[in-house]
Design an enzyme around this catalytic site. Structure first.
Site, PDB file in Angstrom:
ATOM      1  N   GLY A 120      -4.531  -4.981   5.512  1.00 15.44           N
ATOM      2  CA  GLY A 120      -3.506  -4.785   6.529  1.00 15.44           C
ATOM      3  C   GLY A 120      -3.800  -3.550   7.345  1.00 15.44           C
ATOM      4  O   GLY A 120      -4.485  -2.626   6.887  1.00 15.44           O
ATOM      5  N   LYS A 143      -2.969   4.887  -2.470  1.00 18.89           N
ATOM      6  CA  LYS A 143      -3.968   5.601  -1.686  1.00 18.89           C
ATOM      7  C   LYS A 143      -4.376   6.829  -2.496  1.00 18.89           C
ATOM      8  O   LYS A 143      -3.502   7.519  -3.054  1.00 18.89           O
ATOM      9  CB  LYS A 143      -3.356   6.034  -0.349  1.00 18.89           C
ATOM     10  CG  LYS A 143      -3.097   4.862   0.592  1.00 18.89           C
ATOM     11  CD  LYS A 143      -4.414   4.276   1.065  1.00 18.89           C
ATOM     12  CE  LYS A 143      -4.222   3.372   2.279  1.00 18.89           C
ATOM     13  NZ  LYS A 143      -5.512   2.844   2.745  1.00 18.89           N
ATOM     14  N   ASP A 173      -7.178   2.897  -3.252  1.00 19.82           N
ATOM     15  CA  ASP A 173      -7.955   2.851  -2.006  1.00 19.82           C
ATOM     16  C   ASP A 173      -8.251   4.277  -1.547  1.00 19.82           C
ATOM     17  O   ASP A 173      -7.325   5.056  -1.290  1.00 19.82           O
ATOM     18  CB  ASP A 173      -7.149   2.117  -0.915  1.00 19.82           C
ATOM     19  CG  ASP A 173      -7.937   1.934   0.378  1.00 19.82           C
ATOM     20  OD1 ASP A 173      -9.116   2.353   0.432  1.00 19.82           O
ATOM     21  OD2 ASP A 173      -7.358   1.390   1.340  1.00 19.82           O
ATOM     22  N   ASP A 215     -13.989  -2.307   2.067  1.00 20.62           N
ATOM     23  CA  ASP A 215     -13.115  -2.521   3.216  1.00 20.62           C
ATOM     24  C   ASP A 215     -13.916  -2.107   4.457  1.00 20.62           C
ATOM     25  O   ASP A 215     -14.558  -2.947   5.102  1.00 20.62           O
ATOM     26  CB  ASP A 215     -11.823  -1.705   3.023  1.00 20.62           C
ATOM     27  CG  ASP A 215     -10.914  -1.665   4.245  1.00 20.62           C
ATOM     28  OD1 ASP A 215     -11.270  -2.232   5.287  1.00 20.62           O
ATOM     29  OD2 ASP A 215      -9.831  -1.037   4.176  1.00 20.62           O
ATOM     30  N   GLU A 245     -11.054   0.564  -3.884  1.00 20.82           N
ATOM     31  CA  GLU A 245     -11.421   0.141  -2.530  1.00 20.82           C
ATOM     32  C   GLU A 245     -12.120   1.289  -1.796  1.00 20.82           C
ATOM     33  O   GLU A 245     -11.608   2.405  -1.761  1.00 20.82           O
ATOM     34  CB  GLU A 245     -10.126  -0.265  -1.818  1.00 20.82           C
ATOM     35  CG  GLU A 245     -10.280  -0.855  -0.434  1.00 20.82           C
ATOM     36  CD  GLU A 245      -8.909  -1.259   0.149  1.00 20.82           C
ATOM     37  OE1 GLU A 245      -7.925  -1.384  -0.616  1.00 20.82           O
ATOM     38  OE2 GLU A 245      -8.830  -1.419   1.367  1.00 20.82           O
ATOM     39  N   SER A 296       0.856  -1.182   0.000  1.00 19.57           N
ATOM     40  CA  SER A 296       0.000   0.000   0.000  1.00 19.57           C
ATOM     41  C   SER A 296       0.897   1.240   0.000  1.00 19.57           C
ATOM     42  O   SER A 296       1.736   1.390   0.890  1.00 19.57           O
ATOM     43  CB  SER A 296      -0.881  -0.043   1.252  1.00 19.57           C
ATOM     44  OG  SER A 296      -1.681   1.099   1.346  1.00 19.57           O
ATOM     45  N   LYS A 347      -0.867  -0.834  -4.500  1.00 23.50           N
ATOM     46  CA  LYS A 347      -2.123  -0.142  -4.174  1.00 23.50           C
ATOM     47  C   LYS A 347      -1.788   1.306  -3.890  1.00 23.50           C
ATOM     48  O   LYS A 347      -0.943   1.594  -3.036  1.00 23.50           O
ATOM     49  CB  LYS A 347      -2.764  -0.813  -2.958  1.00 23.50           C
ATOM     50  CG  LYS A 347      -3.706   0.034  -2.111  1.00 23.50           C
ATOM     51  CD  LYS A 347      -4.510  -0.856  -1.188  1.00 23.50           C
ATOM     52  CE  LYS A 347      -4.761  -0.198   0.162  1.00 23.50           C
ATOM     53  NZ  LYS A 347      -5.522  -1.085   1.063  1.00 23.50           N
ATOM     54  N   LYS A 383     -10.295  -7.909   6.721  1.00 20.68           N
ATOM     55  CA  LYS A 383      -9.386  -7.556   7.818  1.00 20.68           C
ATOM     56  C   LYS A 383      -9.969  -8.160   9.082  1.00 20.68           C
ATOM     57  O   LYS A 383     -11.037  -7.747   9.536  1.00 20.68           O
ATOM     58  CB  LYS A 383      -9.309  -6.035   7.986  1.00 20.68           C
ATOM     59  CG  LYS A 383      -8.503  -5.319   6.933  1.00 20.68           C
ATOM     60  CD  LYS A 383      -8.486  -3.828   7.214  1.00 20.68           C
ATOM     61  CE  LYS A 383      -7.765  -3.084   6.106  1.00 20.68           C
ATOM     62  NZ  LYS A 383      -8.059  -1.638   6.157  1.00 20.68           N
TER      63      LYS A 383
HETATM   64  O1  SMG Z   1      -0.743  -2.938   6.693  1.00 18.51           O
HETATM   65  O2  SMG Z   1       0.024  -2.494   4.732  1.00 18.51           O
HETATM   66  C1  SMG Z   1      -0.736  -2.265   5.673  1.00 18.51           C
HETATM   67  C2  SMG Z   1      -1.698  -1.113   5.561  1.00 18.51           C
HETATM   68  C3  SMG Z   1      -2.497  -1.187   4.330  1.00 18.51           C
HETATM   69  O3  SMG Z   1      -3.526   0.681   3.318  1.00 18.51           O
HETATM   70  C4  SMG Z   1      -3.543  -0.098   4.235  1.00 18.51           C
HETATM   71  N1  SMG Z   1      -4.473  -0.062   5.202  1.00 18.51           N
HETATM   72  O4  SMG Z   1      -7.703   1.131   4.352  1.00 18.51           O
HETATM   73  O5  SMG Z   1      -6.675  -0.612   3.736  1.00 18.51           O
HETATM   74  C5  SMG Z   1      -6.699   0.420   4.388  1.00 18.51           C
HETATM   75  C6  SMG Z   1      -5.533   0.897   5.217  1.00 18.51           C
HETATM   76  C7  SMG Z   1      -5.919   1.192   6.632  1.00 18.51           C
HETATM   77  C8  SMG Z   1      -4.830   1.783   7.443  1.00 18.51           C
HETATM   78  S1  SMG Z   1      -4.281   3.279   6.837  1.00 18.51           S
HETATM   79  C9  SMG Z   1      -3.383   4.095   8.058  1.00 18.51           C
HETATM   80 MG    MG Z   2      -8.673   0.105   2.739  1.00 22.97          MG
END
Ligand code: SMG
Ligand code: MG
Length: 368
Positions: A291, A163, A189, A239, A214, A135, A161, A263
């Site tokens: 994650g 953001k 995402d 998610d 996402e 991510s 991925k 998750k």
């Molecule tokens: O553990 O690699 C990881 C984080 C992956 O982007 C990630 N998580 O919405 O999926 C999600 C986010 C939530 C945490 S963002 C601080």
């Molecule tokens: Mg997410």
């Protein structure tokens, strides 16, 4: 097995670089580590709530409070408590799924260690390695983003991925496609940053052949996601909205998603996560493991879950080094784009006592 008590630790782990999402920037991961102590074995769990209620309504201090004030006292009343009995015993307490998940995992790990069974086997895993995605946070500039993606591809990650948020969406996706080509598995995402009226804007992502988008809309907006899914060709993945197996079944029935991010923390634990997997498999909906910047404890358990048959897309199961220069367990290292599923009893890894002490900022003990 007789429970002696639970230890809760609030830890603070510095991130190797700031991680920016549509809801904020993180430089330190504050998290909750739970240790279940029994007469036969100790078990470990991790709470995935963050410092502030920005990803969801949960946050670390609330987690410590609800666990010590309500969850553990209720569990202490249950005769012959086992991990499968945790969720039923806690069902009367609304929400707080991340807190429930942390306690359930600690007890499940203790049980599995006592009987010598790996978590992966207990959950029904069919693979010994899982594909790793990564991510990538929102950056200050496109060149900075391209450098970051380049580095992760070099490390072997098989899926990127990005953001996104309004103002950081179409251009970064286009830039990554232009620089790295159409073969890179790419997804985005939004962490709920868009609104129903943004469908035409989000349709501009369609030409980039993304694996999925996402959680574009609010966590409670299933209908909006169903409408958006009809207006764009990029598959919609949920998610934040998927808080239970029932929520997953409803979202699928409504056409609100065609892919699900699972998750365990968000849904109340690994046992409910497995039920969501089963619901999705029965509906031909691909799933992948999300994650929450887990330490080695949660990462080990996530990797075990990601080895189930319905997890057909690479997860946010990155190596420990994606976030931490020093993990509290042996580090998870990506090799050939994969992580090895631990084979030892329970989650298969144990925190190093000194490493754990070094990041602990507060400890509570609850006697059973
Ligand atoms: O553990 O690699 C990881 C984080 C992956 O982007 C990630 N998580 O919405 O999926 C999600 C986010 C939530 C945490 S963002 C601080
Ligand atoms: Mg997410």
């Amino acid at each position: 097995m007789k429970l002696t008590g639970f230890e809760l630790r609030v830890i603070e782990m510095p991130l190797v670089s700031p991680f920016r999402t549509s809801f904020g920037v993180q430089t330190v991961r504050e998290a909750l580590i739970v240790r279940a102590v029994t007469d036969e074995a100790e078990g470990w769990g991790e709470g995935v709530a963050m410092s502030d209620p920005l990803y969801s309504s949960e946050y670390v201090e609330a987690s410590v409070d609800v666990i010590t004030r309500f969850l553990l006292p209720a569990l202490a009343q249950v005769k012959d408590l086992d991990a499968g009995g945790v969720a039923p015993a806690l069902a009367k307490f609304k929400g707080h799924r991340m807190s429930k998940a942390a306690v359930e995992l600690a007890l499940l790990d203790a049980e599995l260690r006592a009987t010598g069974v790996p978590l992966s086997r207990e959950l029904g895993a069919v693979r010994d390695r899982v594909d790793c995605g990564v991510s990538v946070g929102i950056m200050d500039s496109i060149p900075q983003l391209l450098d970051a993606v380049d580095g992760y591809l070099d490390e072997g990650y098989v899926r990127i991925k990005l953001k996104i948020e309004p103002g950081w969406d179409i251009d970064p996706v286009r830039a990554v496609r232009e620089r790295f080509g159409d073969d890179v598995l790419l997804q985005v995402d939004a962490n709920t940053a868009y609104h129903r009226g943004d469908a035409r804007h989000l349709a501009k992502l369609d030409p980039f052949d993304l694996l999925l988008i996402e959680q574009p809309l609010d966590e409670e907006d299933l209908l909006g996601h169903a409408q958006l899914a009809k207006a764009i060709t990029t598959p919609v993945c949920l998610d934040e909205s998927i808080v239970s197996a029932r929520a997953a079944a409803d979202a699928i029935a409504l056409g609100a998603c065609s892919i699900v991010n699972i998750k365990p923390g968000r849904v109340g634990g690994y046992l409910e996560a497995r039920r969501i997997h089963d619901v999705c498999v029965a509906n031909d909906i691909p799933v992948w493991c999300g994650g929450m910047l887990e330490t080695g404890i949660g990462r080990a358990a996530n990797v075990a879950l990601a080895a189930l048959p319905g997890f057909t897309l690479p997860g946010d199961t990155s190596g420990s080094g994606r976030y931490y220069s020093q993990d509290i367990t042996e580090p998870f290292v990506v090799e050939d784009g994969t992580l090895t599923v631990p084979t030892g009893p329970g989650i298969g890894v144990t925190p190093d006592a000194d490493a754990l002490d070094a990041v602990t900022v507060r400890t509570e003990w609850v006697t059973f």
